[in-house]
Motif scaffolding. Structure first.
Motif, PDB file in Angstrom:
ATOM      1  N   THR A 101      -0.492  64.121 -46.721  1.00  0.00           N
ATOM      2  CA  THR A 101      -1.278  63.469 -47.590  1.00  0.00           C
ATOM      3  C   THR A 101      -0.988  61.944 -47.667  1.00  0.00           C
ATOM      4  O   THR A 101       0.096  61.589 -47.349  1.00  0.00           O
ATOM      5  CB  THR A 101      -1.139  64.025 -49.169  1.00  0.00           C
ATOM      6  N   ASP A 102      -1.695  61.137 -48.256  1.00  0.00           N
ATOM      7  CA  ASP A 102      -1.589  59.704 -48.227  1.00  0.00           C
ATOM      8  C   ASP A 102      -0.183  59.540 -49.195  1.00  0.00           C
ATOM      9  O   ASP A 102       0.543  58.582 -48.941  1.00  0.00           O
ATOM     10  CB  ASP A 102      -2.650  58.969 -49.148  1.00  0.00           C
ATOM     11  N   PRO A 103      -0.262  60.236 -50.255  1.00  0.00           N
ATOM     12  CA  PRO A 103       1.089  59.982 -51.111  1.00  0.00           C
ATOM     13  C   PRO A 103       2.439  60.459 -50.419  1.00  0.00           C
ATOM     14  O   PRO A 103       3.312  59.417 -50.424  1.00  0.00           O
ATOM     15  CB  PRO A 103       0.977  60.922 -52.374  1.00  0.00           C
ATOM     16  N   SER A 104       2.184  61.270 -49.623  1.00  0.00           N
ATOM     17  CA  SER A 104       3.418  61.599 -48.783  1.00  0.00           C
ATOM     18  C   SER A 104       3.795  60.336 -47.586  1.00  0.00           C
ATOM     19  O   SER A 104       4.980  60.076 -47.478  1.00  0.00           O
ATOM     20  CB  SER A 104       3.227  62.706 -47.949  1.00  0.00           C
ATOM     21  N   ASN A 105       2.736  59.696 -46.871  1.00  0.00           N
ATOM     22  CA  ASN A 105       3.152  58.687 -46.282  1.00  0.00           C
ATOM     23  C   ASN A 105       3.772  57.363 -46.811  1.00  0.00           C
ATOM     24  O   ASN A 105       4.372  56.735 -46.402  1.00  0.00           O
ATOM     25  CB  ASN A 105       1.606  58.543 -45.549  1.00  0.00           C
ATOM     26  N   TYR A 106       3.198  57.336 -48.106  1.00  0.00           N
ATOM     27  CA  TYR A 106       3.756  56.068 -48.913  1.00  0.00           C
ATOM     28  C   TYR A 106       5.027  56.508 -49.165  1.00  0.00           C
ATOM     29  O   TYR A 106       5.908  55.539 -49.090  1.00  0.00           O
ATOM     30  CB  TYR A 106       2.828  56.138 -50.175  1.00  0.00           C
TER      31      TYR A 106
ATOM     32  N   GLN B 230      -2.053  51.959 -43.690  1.00  0.00           N
ATOM     33  CA  GLN B 230      -2.451  51.534 -44.937  1.00  0.00           C
ATOM     34  C   GLN B 230      -1.713  50.508 -45.500  1.00  0.00           C
ATOM     35  O   GLN B 230      -0.537  50.020 -44.681  1.00  0.00           O
ATOM     36  CB  GLN B 230      -2.129  52.976 -46.046  1.00  0.00           C
ATOM     37  N   ALA B 231      -2.159  49.978 -46.686  1.00  0.00           N
ATOM     38  CA  ALA B 231      -1.975  48.523 -47.088  1.00  0.00           C
ATOM     39  C   ALA B 231      -0.203  48.987 -47.676  1.00  0.00           C
ATOM     40  O   ALA B 231       0.127  49.860 -47.916  1.00  0.00           O
ATOM     41  CB  ALA B 231      -2.612  48.130 -48.170  1.00  0.00           C
ATOM     42  N   PRO B 232       0.485  47.579 -47.555  1.00  0.00           N
ATOM     43  CA  PRO B 232       2.153  47.685 -47.697  1.00  0.00           C
ATOM     44  C   PRO B 232       2.638  47.916 -49.246  1.00  0.00           C
ATOM     45  O   PRO B 232       3.437  48.220 -49.291  1.00  0.00           O
ATOM     46  CB  PRO B 232       2.620  46.537 -46.962  1.00  0.00           C
ATOM     47  N   GLY B 233       1.547  47.465 -50.185  1.00  0.00           N
ATOM     48  CA  GLY B 233       2.168  47.421 -51.389  1.00  0.00           C
ATOM     49  C   GLY B 233       2.708  48.592 -52.086  1.00  0.00           C
ATOM     50  O   GLY B 233       3.681  48.760 -52.722  1.00  0.00           O
ATOM     51  N   THR B 234       2.064  49.720 -51.876  1.00  0.00           N
ATOM     52  CA  THR B 234       2.504  50.927 -52.527  1.00  0.00           C
ATOM     53  C   THR B 234       3.840  51.465 -51.849  1.00  0.00           C
ATOM     54  O   THR B 234       4.974  51.795 -52.675  1.00  0.00           O
ATOM     55  CB  THR B 234       1.495  52.059 -52.464  1.00  0.00           C
ATOM     56  N   PRO B 235       4.227  51.350 -50.665  1.00  0.00           N
ATOM     57  CA  PRO B 235       5.435  51.667 -50.124  1.00  0.00           C
ATOM     58  C   PRO B 235       6.395  50.780 -50.502  1.00  0.00           C
ATOM     59  O   PRO B 235       7.795  50.982 -50.870  1.00  0.00           O
ATOM     60  CB  PRO B 235       5.325  51.643 -48.757  1.00  0.00           C
TER      61      PRO B 235
ATOM     62  N   ASP C  45      -0.110  63.836 -60.986  1.00  0.00           N
ATOM     63  CA  ASP C  45       0.355  64.981 -60.186  1.00  0.00           C
ATOM     64  C   ASP C  45       0.334  64.773 -58.656  1.00  0.00           C
ATOM     65  O   ASP C  45       1.387  63.952 -58.270  1.00  0.00           O
ATOM     66  CB  ASP C  45      -0.814  66.226 -60.358  1.00  0.00           C
ATOM     67  N   SER C  46      -0.314  65.393 -57.879  1.00  0.00           N
ATOM     68  CA  SER C  46      -0.114  64.773 -56.437  1.00  0.00           C
ATOM     69  C   SER C  46      -0.531  63.493 -56.004  1.00  0.00           C
ATOM     70  O   SER C  46       0.129  62.950 -55.093  1.00  0.00           O
ATOM     71  CB  SER C  46      -1.096  65.645 -55.383  1.00  0.00           C
ATOM     72  N   GLY C  47      -1.320  62.835 -57.032  1.00  0.00           N
ATOM     73  CA  GLY C  47      -1.252  61.328 -56.713  1.00  0.00           C
ATOM     74  C   GLY C  47      -0.204  60.550 -57.383  1.00  0.00           C
ATOM     75  O   GLY C  47      -0.659  59.223 -57.561  1.00  0.00           O
ATOM     76  N   LEU C  48       0.644  60.784 -57.917  1.00  0.00           N
ATOM     77  CA  LEU C  48       1.736  60.214 -58.712  1.00  0.00           C
ATOM     78  C   LEU C  48       2.133  59.155 -57.711  1.00  0.00           C
ATOM     79  O   LEU C  48       2.580  57.796 -58.276  1.00  0.00           O
ATOM     80  CB  LEU C  48       2.718  61.109 -59.108  1.00  0.00           C
ATOM     81  N   PHE C  49       2.305  59.317 -56.230  1.00  0.00           N
ATOM     82  CA  PHE C  49       2.747  58.244 -55.435  1.00  0.00           C
ATOM     83  C   PHE C  49       1.529  57.687 -54.772  1.00  0.00           C
ATOM     84  O   PHE C  49       1.501  57.122 -53.475  1.00  0.00           O
ATOM     85  CB  PHE C  49       3.832  58.986 -54.613  1.00  0.00           C
TER      86      PHE C  49
END
Length: 465
Positions: free
Chosen positions: A74-79, A113-118, A184-188
């Motif tokens: 998922t995207d959250p996992s990659n972040y 993806q964009a760098p801000g979240t990581p 939930d899954s989108g927490l990150f």
């Protein structure tokens, strides 16, 4: 005009309600894990089968690595994986852990993806450690609350009365699509981090628009609001680069409005010029970094030449439906399956050439089968606005919100209000090229419809009394 005690009362009661809701959200995650996020149910079911993920196994007291593995693919996992790389001094690089290799020490250069979240996740890990995600949950909860307060600030430009402003804040806090995904899954995910910047941009836009509708607008004020608008969306693009596209859409919309109304055109052009310069200047360092190390002058590899978009359009729609049903994915493949392999192969080999060829094939396919294209998209179009049909309470929340928005448009005789109009218009214009995940419409339900709902309620009450 609200007094200071009234403002404090609104904030206090919203805070009390939010703390109670947070308790419920904590209970839900610690009881059901990330699988409680019903808006992502299909995706989570899919990754359990193909990614060896276990979204229902995680709890707040578990580590970031456990969350990354449990939400694998998922995207959250990659972040999270990229945040782990950032925390371990590898810059914006993804730690290549997976259920098959949970202790991997390999790192991959990351720019899809964009760098801000990581960067935010990695900073939280550096400060509070990797063993528990509770501090991150507190951060997201705080940002959600701050966003709701900013929505109240935006609402105060349309509505008078503490009760109505409180109602706007309450509807923002309890926005079901946002709560269901972001906690939930989108927490990150990037959605909760980008939200305050987007609301701030709408406040700056509202301030500018109200000033030029006055008798003597100031060029200084125009410059300041343009700086605020451009800075907010420039920063937002570090979390979701689509908001740079949204900024461009706003600039085009404002210029067209100025041409049609033939009013304050110089101020609009100045606002657009300064805002676009600020957005470009904020994005430049990261785009230059990607060009230097990865050969692409872009905020994210997924958006370079529409790379991710074209994959969604030309991938096998039957396979895509396994992870995102009622989403309208794969229109190109649906209309011209014989072209898919050729388009995707060229896109993977040369993004620029693949982009041009994908465009040409897409237009040809739609022109050849226009009715099939329309019915394919419109058949699932309501899911963009109302959520997936299987979850009636989210669907009902979004349906009522949207009805109130259209009622507001009718009550205002469709007078152009850019701070409330431009985002839903943006979704309408890009929807032919995107698959429908209703998290994309979060700003509509989180920021805009709470205001229009309370405007409609206020109008109705005044009519009745």
């Amino acid at each position: 005009m609200k007094t200071v005690p009234q403002k404090i009362s609104i904030v206090f009661f919203l805070l009390v309600i939010w703390l109670i809701v947070c308790g419920i959200l904590v209970y839900r995650i610690n009881t059901y894990g990330a699988f409680a996020s019903l808006c992502s149910a299909k995706t989570l079911e899919y990754i359990e089968k193909v990614g060896k993920a276990q979204p229902g196994s995680i709890r707040l007291n578990q580590s970031y690595s456990q969350w990354a593995l449990a939400l694998n693919l998922t995207d959250p996992s990659n972040y999270i994986k990229t945040g782990l790389g950032f925390a371990e001094g590898k810059g914006i690089s993804q730690k290549n852990i997976s259920p098959e290799d949970p202790n991997s020490k390999n790192y991959l250069a990351y720019y899809f993806q964009a760098p801000g979240t990581p960067a935010v996740i990695g900073t939280m890990i550096k400060i509070f450690g990797e063993k528990s995600v509770v501090p991150y949950f507190i951060l997201i909860s705080t940002l959600h609350f701050i966003t709701a307060l900013l929505v109240c600030v935006l609402a105060s430009r349309f509505i008078e009365g503490s009760a109505y402003i409180f109602g706007v804040g309450l509807l923002s806090l309890l926005c079901l699509p946002a709560l269901d995904y972001n906690f939930d899954s989108g927490l990150f995910s990037s959605e909760p981090l980008v939200a305050p910047f987007v609301v701030a941009s709408l406040i700056a836009l509202s301030d500018f628009w109200s000033s030029i509708r006055g008798k003597s607008p100031s060029y200084k004020h125009t410059c300041l609001t343009a700086l605020g608008f451009g800075s907010a969306l420039g920063c937002a693009s570090y979390f979701r680069d689509v908001y740079a596209t949204f900024a461009c859409f706003c600039f085009i919309g404002l210029v067209l409005s100025g041409i049609i109304q033939r009013k304050r055109f110089k101020h609009i052009l100045l606002f657009v010029l300064i805002g676009s310069i600020v957005v470009a200047a904020i994005q430049y360092p990261w785009e230059k970094r990607n060009q230097k190390y990865l050969g692409e002058f872009t905020m994210a590899g997924s958006s370079y030449c529409g790379f991710s978009r074209w994959h969604q359009i030309w991938d096998d729609y039957r396979e895509s439906s396994k992870w995102s049903w009622d989403a309208g994915v794969g229109l190109g493949n649906y209309l011209a399956p014989e072209k898919s392999k050729e388009v995707l192969d060229l896109l993977d080999k040369d993004k620029q050439a693949g982009n041009k060829y994908a465009w040409r094939c897409y237009i040809e396919a739609i022109c050849r089968k226009p009715w099939q294209a329309i019915t394919y998209k419109l058949g699932v179009y309501d899911t963009l606005w109302f959520g997936q049909r299987s979850h009636w309470y989210i669907y009902a929340w979004c349906l009522l919100s949207t009805l109130c928005f259209f009622t507001f448009l009718w009550l205002t005789r469709f007078r152009f209000v850019p701070e409330l109009w431009l985002f839903p218009l943006f979704l309408l214009c890009i929807s032919p090229f995107m698959h429908y995940e209703h998290r994309y419409a979060q700003p509509f339900f989180f920021f805009i419809t709470p205001i229009t709902v309370m405007c409609v309620i206020k109008y109705w009450r005044e009519k009745v009394t």
